[in-house]
Write an enzyme that holds these catalytic residues in place. Sequence first.
Site, PDB file in Angstrom:
ATOM      1  N   GLU A 192       0.812  -1.214   0.000  1.00 34.22           N
ATOM      2  CA  GLU A 192       0.000   0.000   0.000  1.00 34.22           C
ATOM      3  C   GLU A 192       0.849   1.270   0.000  1.00 34.22           C
ATOM      4  O   GLU A 192       0.485   2.273  -0.605  1.00 34.22           O
ATOM      5  CB  GLU A 192      -0.918  -0.007   1.232  1.00 34.22           C
ATOM      6  CG  GLU A 192      -2.055   1.001   1.160  1.00 34.22           C
ATOM      7  CD  GLU A 192      -3.078   0.760   2.263  1.00 34.22           C
ATOM      8  OE1 GLU A 192      -4.162   1.357   2.180  1.00 34.22           O
ATOM      9  OE2 GLU A 192      -2.818  -0.012   3.194  1.00 34.22           O
ATOM     10  N   ASP A 193       2.001   1.223   0.675  1.00 38.18           N
ATOM     11  CA  ASP A 193       2.759   2.455   0.920  1.00 38.18           C
ATOM     12  C   ASP A 193       4.108   2.532   0.212  1.00 38.18           C
ATOM     13  O   ASP A 193       4.812   3.531   0.348  1.00 38.18           O
ATOM     14  CB  ASP A 193       2.995   2.629   2.436  1.00 38.18           C
ATOM     15  CG  ASP A 193       1.695   2.794   3.208  1.00 38.18           C
ATOM     16  OD1 ASP A 193       0.696   3.214   2.595  1.00 38.18           O
ATOM     17  OD2 ASP A 193       1.681   2.508   4.416  1.00 38.18           O
TER      18      ASP A 193
END
Length: 496
Positions: free
Chosen positions: A75-76
């Site tokens: 996600e990051d």
Amino acid sequence: MQASDLIRRAATHYDSAQLEHLRRAISVAETAHGSQLRLSGEPYISHPLQVADTLMEWGMDIDTILAGVLHDTLEDTQLTLLEIENEFGQHVAFLVDGVTKLSKARSGMRDISSYLPQTRDNLSKLLIAIGRDIRVVIIKLADRLHNMQTLNYLPKEKQLKIARESLEVFAPMADRMGMGRVRMQLEELAFAYIEPQQYAMLKKLMKDRLGKSHKKLVGVRHEVERALQQQSINFAMDGRVKSIYSLHKKLAKVDGQIDNIYDMIALRVIVDSKEDCYQVLGVIHSLYQPMVARIKDYIATPKPNGYQSLHTTVLTQKEQIVEFQIRSKQMHEYAERGLAAGFHYHEQKGSNAYRKGRSSALPLPTKLQWISRLQDVAVRLVRNEEIPIDQLRLELFTDRIFVHSPKGDIYDLPEGAYPLDFAYLVHSDLAQRAHGFKVNGKMVAFDRALQNGDVVEVITRRNAQPKDDWLDLVKTTHAREKLRAQLKKLQEKETV
């Protein structure tokens, strides 16, 4: 949490090959997160390391620990799912992907305060269903726990939103999986942000009460210990203090009368077997007068989340009211860790059942066999057995669908349910005036089976009435019963 601290702690839990995988996962995560920082100013990597440490404390298998370290990378960061699979295998990639999907589902939620009560419960079910593999949900709970422990760095508005969500979605989710300790931790942390004044007041009240109760309990504890020793029962005894949030809920039920709460502090007796539990109950009742209405046998009839224990409240000769909880070691392990208990590394590895290749999971009634199956899988994972992905999927809600109202409220229905089932679930008055349905913005027939994620709108007409042929257009017992009652009422009106 430093990487070196995590490795040092892991050395007492996992073998050398597993430790090497962990070192590699930490290295990959550190490179992927790079110079990212948390709002506290700490390097971002400190968060996944803490999540992994919590999972290790819960006794999870090595794949779950690796996924905990890597859980935010998809996600990051620029790391891809294929890279994770190539480096750490299909199981770890599956877990990281599951946590990512679950996080995306959660991020799309509105502020929890705007949801209906049944929607909040269904959110818990929805997130578990999305998680599929029970370990995905356990990773998410560890992630949420650390976020709550560092919530003070966020703006006030965000603190309240996350605290409410933790109290009304994630704590019930932990409870549904029998993870009592995690549920209590989340509730306590969240309640302190949501109602800080009430929290502070109850904390002081609890402290004052416990000082008095503790002195009174010492004598009772010694009496019970002597009686159990005379019966040659192997046991351990400790005290259980009621959580502040539980006290808050209990006070609401007794009109704020704290003198009507008898379980502020309870004595807990932990023994070797189920038979010992009932023997201890008999010993306690021979010493003190039991309050019959407050005897609860959660061993014969476990709670829906699998919790097992005997509870009894007694009146001593000095007219003290004392609560006892009696459970076996396995029951206690499950009460604390819930579904994570099946992964507990040291106890499973040292047990006869482990060495003989058998699960030592608690025997559970038929309706709770999904828990037993997951415990069996957990023991196999601890033994490093290869398990197909499809066996790791959580089947708790695979026969359920989650549909939405136009306002975003979530409703839980069985697979194959029709629009009328949804309407009767919302309200029977709404259903009987149904003239048509829109699903995802388009008009559909009454016999169109609903799908997971559908947005359903009921089109009503003032003079619309239920019809006999609707009985073929409902699947749920609830809708059928409501519909039959309405048809009977209509028939009676026509007869008159």
